[in-house]
Design a protein around this motif. Structure first.
Motif, PDB file in Angstrom:
ATOM      1  N   GLN A 143      -1.833   4.180  -5.470  1.00 53.16           N
ATOM      2  CA  GLN A 143      -2.314   3.942  -4.111  1.00 53.16           C
ATOM      3  C   GLN A 143      -2.019   2.515  -3.642  1.00 53.16           C
ATOM      4  O   GLN A 143      -2.404   2.121  -2.554  1.00 53.16           O
ATOM      5  N   GLU A 144      -1.339   1.741  -4.498  1.00 52.35           N
ATOM      6  CA  GLU A 144      -0.904   0.381  -4.199  1.00 52.35           C
ATOM      7  C   GLU A 144      -2.068  -0.574  -3.955  1.00 52.35           C
ATOM      8  O   GLU A 144      -1.970  -1.529  -3.185  1.00 52.35           O
ATOM      9  N   LEU A 145      -3.162  -0.300  -4.648  1.00 53.46           N
ATOM     10  CA  LEU A 145      -4.259  -1.259  -4.642  1.00 53.46           C
ATOM     11  C   LEU A 145      -3.815  -2.492  -5.416  1.00 53.46           C
ATOM     12  O   LEU A 145      -3.045  -2.393  -6.380  1.00 53.46           O
ATOM     13  N   THR A 315       3.425   1.397   6.782  1.00 54.54           N
ATOM     14  CA  THR A 315       4.709   1.724   6.143  1.00 54.54           C
ATOM     15  C   THR A 315       5.496   0.471   5.774  1.00 54.54           C
ATOM     16  O   THR A 315       6.563   0.574   5.165  1.00 54.54           O
ATOM     17  N   SER A 316       4.982  -0.709   6.123  1.00 56.60           N
ATOM     18  CA  SER A 316       5.667  -1.963   5.801  1.00 56.60           C
ATOM     19  C   SER A 316       5.252  -2.463   4.423  1.00 56.60           C
ATOM     20  O   SER A 316       4.191  -2.112   3.901  1.00 56.60           O
ATOM     21  N   LYS A 317       6.077  -3.318   3.839  1.00 58.58           N
ATOM     22  CA  LYS A 317       5.752  -3.923   2.554  1.00 58.58           C
ATOM     23  C   LYS A 317       4.604  -4.913   2.724  1.00 58.58           C
ATOM     24  O   LYS A 317       4.534  -5.628   3.716  1.00 58.58           O
ATOM     25  N   THR A 344       2.517   7.600   5.447  1.00 61.91           N
ATOM     26  CA  THR A 344       2.489   7.025   4.101  1.00 61.91           C
ATOM     27  C   THR A 344       1.523   7.805   3.222  1.00 61.91           C
ATOM     28  O   THR A 344       0.580   8.431   3.719  1.00 61.91           O
ATOM     29  N   ASN A 345       1.762   7.777   1.910  1.00 64.15           N
ATOM     30  CA  ASN A 345       0.882   8.448   0.958  1.00 64.15           C
ATOM     31  C   ASN A 345      -0.037   7.485   0.222  1.00 64.15           C
ATOM     32  O   ASN A 345      -0.810   7.900  -0.645  1.00 64.15           O
ATOM     33  N   SER A 346       0.032   6.199   0.537  1.00 69.82           N
ATOM     34  CA  SER A 346      -0.805   5.201  -0.139  1.00 69.82           C
ATOM     35  C   SER A 346      -1.353   4.215   0.873  1.00 69.82           C
ATOM     36  O   SER A 346      -0.620   3.722   1.726  1.00 69.82           O
ATOM     37  N   ILE A 347      -2.641   3.955   0.793  1.00 76.55           N
ATOM     38  CA  ILE A 347      -3.280   3.059   1.769  1.00 76.55           C
ATOM     39  C   ILE A 347      -3.981   1.883   1.097  1.00 76.55           C
ATOM     40  O   ILE A 347      -4.828   1.236   1.697  1.00 76.55           O
TER      41      ILE A 347
END
Length: 396
Positions: A143-145, A315-317, A344-347
């Motif tokens: 999830q890009e935590l 959707t940005s890095k 996006t699939n990760s928040i």
């Protein structure tokens, strides 16, 4: 049985010390959080006290700690860099007609080296936690935590794991993570427009859906709050943006003023004096460059009657978003607005930025429909959203 107490800033660090001293056969007997206060209680430091033990008669030779093998990872990295540099030098000496395959091979070698180093780093962290916790920790990473948040949540999970007889379900881990994140978000304002100030200044880089987001906010103000509104646009770089805003304004029966300079801006403010709420659509520029922020400050008056919102795309890095946010540190940004959640699939980035910059959230958008695809969340909504996809998969 011989027992030993360890005190460390994180569970991962305590486990490293235990494995280095006692080996893999060590048993965790007790663990607790220790809070120390400094400066008359104004500053609190949290650490973890872990009691571990082992049977001296059956103790096996302890495994080496990560600190005992300091040369492996650096050597791999250094040798890989030397080899890559050597390949580059050889490539320069190869005749042009024979070197077509060299760049692709070199790129692949570097990519493989980078992937290996990242895997080693993840293993060194994850190996400090029980196997039962690792799938959930992987989920947090997917999830890009942020890694710092993941480590702190993992420590909380470890404490729960030991306190409840090591019986822990996915839902248990989810609730532990929610509790921690809820505390992190507790002091942050998570709500929409306050309607206490007249001017709603919406900032953001190009391509984030800023004009559509303004239309959604304005439609809510008209339909739900019965406000008389107007629009000011400084986005004179894109004709399409002006026409788009005019279309939304016509549907809401709201006036529009196009502003080219500070004089035009002052006249527009005076002309709209009778309205309840003014939405200001600023030009979408590459705000990683400071000069565009300076241009914005020279055009718009950031007075006490202005609420400013920074619109960012999920959707940005994250590094690119951080570079943009840093440029606005001298302006008072009330809250963030995150767009393109449906793309996006990760928040995890949403939580990372809010916590890092101590900024609240006004809205997030999840589609192009006006005014439907915009949500005014609270912390519980955000946490449900964060865990929703994985919960749905596990319940199916």
């Amino acid at each position: 049985m011989k027992m030993k107490k360890y005190n460390a800033p994180s569970i991962a660090e305590a486990m490293k010390q235990i494995r280095a001293d006692l080996g893999e056969d060590a048993v965790i007997l007790n663990s607790k959080v220790v809070v120390t206060k400094k400066f008359f209680g104004l500053v609190k430091n949290k650490s973890y006290e872990v009691v571990a033990g082992y049977d001296q008669l059956e103790k096996k030779p302890s495994l080496p700690s990560l600190e005992d093998i300091p040369t492996f990872a650096p050597q791999v990295k250094e040798e890989g860099i030397r080899e890559a540099a050597s390949s580059v030098e050889q490539h320069k000496k190869v005749p042009q007609g024979d070197s077509a395959s060299m760049p692709e091979n070199l790129i692949k070698e570097i990519a493989d080296l980078k992937s290996m180093m990242q895997s080693m780093q993840r293993m060194s962290v994850q190996s400090q936690y029980p196997d039962e916790l690792l799938p959930f920790i992987d989920f947090l990473r997917e999830q890009e935590l942020g890694e710092e948040l993941i480590t702190k949540i993992s420590d909380e999970l470890f404490m729960y794991y030991n306190e409840h007889g090591k019986q822990i379900t996915w839902n248990d881990m989810q609730e532990v993570a929610k509790d921690y994140l809820r505390k992190e978000l507790y002091d942050l304002p998570i709500s929409g427009i306050s309607y206490e100030k007249k001017y709603i200044n919406v900032l953001g880089p190009t391509g984030v859906g800023k004009t559509t987001t303004i239309a959604k906010m304005a439609a809510r103000a008209v339909l739900e709050k019965k406000k008389k509104i107007g629009f000011i646009t400084t986005d004179t770089y894109r004709i399409a943006a002006i026409e788009q805003l005019k279309t939304y304004a016509a549907l809401l029966q709201a006036p529009v003023q196009i502003v080219y300079n500070a004089t035009d801006y002052a006249e527009a403010i005076k002309k709209f004096d009778h309205l309840d709420l003014i939405f200001i659509d600023t030009a979408g520029r590459n705000y990683k460059e400071a000069k565009y922020v300076d241009d914005l400050k020279s055009l718009i008056q950031f007075s006490e009657q202005v609420e400013s919102y920074l619109v960012l795309s999920l959707t940005s890095k994250q590094k690119d978003l951080e570079a943009i946010i840093e440029q606005f540190t001298n302006l008072h940004i009330e809250k963030f607005i995150f767009t393109k959640l449906d793309e996006t699939n990760s928040i995890g980035t949403m939580f990372n930025l809010m916590i890092k910059y101590n900024k609240g959230l006004a809205y997030y958008t999840n589609g192009q429909e006006v005014p439907e695809d915009i949500e005014q969340p609270n912390s519980d909504n955000l946490l449900e959203l964060f865990f929703k996809e994985n919960s749905d998969e596990r319940s199916s």
